[in-house]
Design a protein around this motif. Structure first.
Motif, mmCIF file in Angstrom:
data_model
loop_
_atom_site.group_PDB
_atom_site.id
_atom_site.type_symbol
_atom_site.label_atom_id
_atom_site.label_comp_id
_atom_site.label_asym_id
_atom_site.label_seq_id
_atom_site.Cartn_x
_atom_site.Cartn_y
_atom_site.Cartn_z
ATOM 1 N N VAL A 145 0.887 -1.171 0.000
ATOM 2 C CA VAL A 145 0.000 0.000 0.000
ATOM 3 C C VAL A 145 0.917 1.209 0.000
ATOM 4 O O VAL A 145 1.014 1.957 0.952
ATOM 5 C CB VAL A 145 -0.935 -0.017 1.229
ATOM 6 C CG1 VAL A 145 -1.983 1.089 1.110
ATOM 7 C CG2 VAL A 145 -1.619 -1.379 1.374
ATOM 8 N N GLY A 164 -4.692 -1.452 -4.330
ATOM 9 C CA GLY A 164 -5.637 -0.662 -3.551
ATOM 10 C C GLY A 164 -5.316 0.809 -3.455
ATOM 11 O O GLY A 164 -6.037 1.556 -2.788
ATOM 12 N N GLY A 340 -6.040 2.787 1.544
ATOM 13 C CA GLY A 340 -5.495 1.731 0.707
ATOM 14 C C GLY A 340 -5.376 0.399 1.428
ATOM 15 O O GLY A 340 -5.454 -0.658 0.792
ATOM 16 N N GLU A 343 -8.976 -1.078 1.295
ATOM 17 C CA GLU A 343 -9.352 -1.525 -0.044
ATOM 18 C C GLU A 343 -8.502 -2.709 -0.511
ATOM 19 O O GLU A 343 -9.011 -3.622 -1.174
ATOM 20 C CB GLU A 343 -9.255 -0.354 -1.027
ATOM 21 C CG GLU A 343 -10.228 0.772 -0.669
ATOM 22 C CD GLU A 343 -10.620 1.640 -1.853
ATOM 23 O OE1 GLU A 343 -10.350 1.238 -3.004
ATOM 24 O OE2 GLU A 343 -11.218 2.712 -1.621
ATOM 25 N N THR A 344 -7.225 -2.724 -0.162
ATOM 26 C CA THR A 344 -6.368 -3.832 -0.564
ATOM 27 C C THR A 344 -6.814 -5.138 0.082
ATOM 28 O O THR A 344 -6.806 -6.206 -0.562
ATOM 29 C CB THR A 344 -4.898 -3.544 -0.217
ATOM 30 O OG1 THR A 344 -4.495 -2.337 -0.873
ATOM 31 C CG2 THR A 344 -3.991 -4.684 -0.655
ATOM 32 N N TYR A 346 -9.794 -5.996 0.837
ATOM 33 C CA TYR A 346 -10.975 -6.486 0.121
ATOM 34 C C TYR A 346 -10.609 -7.036 -1.260
ATOM 35 O O TYR A 346 -11.282 -7.942 -1.767
ATOM 36 C CB TYR A 346 -12.035 -5.396 0.032
ATOM 37 C CG TYR A 346 -12.888 -5.339 1.282
ATOM 38 C CD1 TYR A 346 -13.882 -6.291 1.515
ATOM 39 C CD2 TYR A 346 -12.681 -4.372 2.258
ATOM 40 C CE1 TYR A 346 -14.652 -6.274 2.662
ATOM 41 C CE2 TYR A 346 -13.446 -4.335 3.421
ATOM 42 C CZ TYR A 346 -14.427 -5.295 3.616
ATOM 43 O OH TYR A 346 -15.178 -5.277 4.766
ATOM 44 N N VAL A 347 -9.544 -6.514 -1.858
ATOM 45 C CA VAL A 347 -9.046 -7.120 -3.104
ATOM 46 C C VAL A 347 -8.502 -8.519 -2.822
ATOM 47 O O VAL A 347 -8.773 -9.474 -3.562
ATOM 48 C CB VAL A 347 -7.952 -6.239 -3.741
ATOM 49 C CG1 VAL A 347 -7.314 -6.960 -4.939
ATOM 50 C CG2 VAL A 347 -8.529 -4.902 -4.192
ATOM 51 N N HIS A 382 -14.738 -0.371 -1.354
ATOM 52 C CA HIS A 382 -13.855 0.592 -2.021
ATOM 53 C C HIS A 382 -14.430 1.999 -1.848
ATOM 54 O O HIS A 382 -14.898 2.621 -2.800
ATOM 55 C CB HIS A 382 -13.681 0.229 -3.491
ATOM 56 C CG HIS A 382 -13.063 -1.127 -3.675
ATOM 57 N ND1 HIS A 382 -11.712 -1.352 -3.579
ATOM 58 C CD2 HIS A 382 -13.632 -2.342 -3.887
ATOM 59 C CE1 HIS A 382 -11.466 -2.645 -3.736
ATOM 60 N NE2 HIS A 382 -12.607 -3.259 -3.931
ATOM 61 N N CYS A 396 -3.499 -0.525 -9.764
ATOM 62 C CA CYS A 396 -4.845 0.020 -9.963
ATOM 63 C C CYS A 396 -4.764 1.478 -10.386
ATOM 64 O O CYS A 396 -3.748 2.150 -10.206
ATOM 65 C CB CYS A 396 -5.685 -0.122 -8.691
ATOM 66 S SG CYS A 396 -5.274 1.061 -7.388
#
Length: 434
Positions: A145, A164, A340, A343-344, A346-347, A382, A396
């Motif tokens: 991140v 992310g 980040g 969000e990362t 969740y990726v 996100h 991304c």
């Protein structure tokens, strides 16, 4: 904490794998309510182990602390909603000291001692670059991140991802048109003398040139510097815009001394919020920043048009409308970067589920599943905004925010579009052997 839409109810979560499976067995014919993700039957009930490479000490410590807070909130939300592939997520933390050599040791420790499924969370570019070879050697998926162009440049290895948060090259390309049109065309850059700063050094000049602007001076400052006044006489008199991006514990000193040097008669200022991350913009001596502009990934201050997902995310990580810790206005967050981590994770969750990930033997499948992702919709997973993902370069692309300091707060005055920051891939990780 909970939001009115019930995205994240973290204050009273008592859901466990056992109770979830029991409930599913009792009500197999019932539909699930929106927002509830049930546990799937996992091959193993052992937790997914994530190795968090944290900057607990060193120049990245302020970021590391908030990265940990954000990670804890995201993992709590993920576990409350059923975990990953029916398994709870555990986080194991090791301090890398914001040091590249130590960072490599930490990655190796996660691989051989803790035997984590992945390594996650690194911010500072020189630490990412120093740690990446260890991730490749250990065939350890390494989700950073950061922001530097090091991942997207395809100069690292196939096990390193940045899904992310956007990279500096994309950020600069997105914002250069606004800078040239609204701040000025003769720009002096002040940046940290290491990898992250070099991205700014290398990518701003061509981006501004494309808009009819020019970088007339570049001043590199060691990230461990504690006083900056001696550097300011290097700024050319014809400078219309000072573009500054500093990092580390002395950022408050940097902006104070810049104000003392210029007084009220200064060029326009355009800063990356790194120069003020974890720093109260209402600190004495920063009054000269009023009217200046900053890049923000995710806005520090709550905005009038914040989405419900953004509000829920802010509540979950524990920041108030001013971007400080709830209950402690002096504990200012690193809001522009720490999203980040959320969000990362969740990726990672999405990729593990797509891969049917069961354990370390499936790391190659996880790499391929991550490379197959293409876009992330704005929403609870996100909250910063929509993104596209280029699996060839493991990077991304998303929106950027330009904010103005008005009345002691940062107000977003311009949002870029995803397409503003797109660029041609410089290589293809997917051609590398796993």
């Amino acid at each position: 904490m909970t939001d009115k839409n019930g995205f994240f109810d973290l204050s009273r979560s008592t859901l466990t794998r056992r109770t979830a499976l029991k409930g599913l067995a009792a009500g197999a014919g019932l539909g699930l309510a929106p927002g509830f993700v049930r546990y799937s039957q996992a091959q193993s009930s052992a937790p997914i182990k994530i190795g968090f490479q944290s900057h607990r000490t060193g120049i990245g410590a302020a970021y590391g602390r908030w990265y940990e807070k954000t990670t804890a909130a995201a993992v709590k939300a993920i576990n409350a909603a059923g975990g990953i592939n029916g398994r709870q997520v555990d986080v194991i933390i090791e301090d890398d000291g914001t040091d590249p050599g130590r960072g490599a040791e930490v990655v190796g420790k996660f691989a051989t001692q803790h035997k984590t499924d992945i390594v996650f969370g690194t911010l500072f570019s020189h630490v990412v670059i120093g740690s990446a070879p260890a991730a490749g050697e250990n065939k350890m998926p390494y989700f950073v991140v950061s922001e530097g162009h090091h991942v997207a440049s395809t100069k690292l290895n196939r096990y390193v991802f940045q899904p992310g948060i956007t990279d500096v090259k994309s950020q600069i390309q997105s914002m250069a048109p606004w800078i040239a049109a609204n701040a000025g065309k003769k720009v002096t850059q002040i940046f940290p003398d290491f990898a992250f700063g070099y991205d700014h050094r290398d990518y701003l000049p061509p981006a501004l040139k494309a808009q009819g602007g020019e970088v007339i001076a570049q001043i590199a400052i060691p990230p461990t510097e504690s006083s900056f006044t001696k550097y300011f006489p290097q700024i050319p008199a014809e400078t219309e815009v000072i573009y500054h991006v500093m990092v580390g514990p002395a950022v408050l000193t940097f902006v104070k001394e810049l104000g003392e040097f210029y007084g009220s008669n200064r060029p326009q200022l355009f800063g990356f919020i790194d120069s003020l991350e974890a720093t109260d913009i209402n600190s004495p001596g920063l009054e000269f920043l009023d009217g200046s502009h900053f890049w923000e990934g995710s806005p520090r201050y709550a905005q009038a048009d914040d989405s419900e997902a953004q509000k829920a995310y802010r509540a979950a990580v524990g920041i108030d409308d001013n971007g400080a810790a709830v209950g402690d206005p002096k504990d200012v967050s690193t809001a522009a970067h720490m999203f980040g981590c959320w969000e990362t994770l969740y990726v990672v969750k999405k990729a593990m589920e797509d891969a049917g990930y069961k354990g370390p033997e499936d790391r190659a499948k996880l790499v391929e599943a991550t490379e197959a992702l293409t876009e992330f919709a704005e929403g609870p997973e996100h909250p910063q905004g929509p993104k596209t993902f280029n699996g060839k370069i493991h990077q991304c692309f998303g929106i950027q925010n330009i904010s103005k300091i008005e009345g002691g707060k940062l107000k977003v005055v311009h949002k870029t579009k995803i397409e503003d920051g797109l660029y041609e891939a410089e290589g293809d990780y997917t051609t590398q052997a796993l």
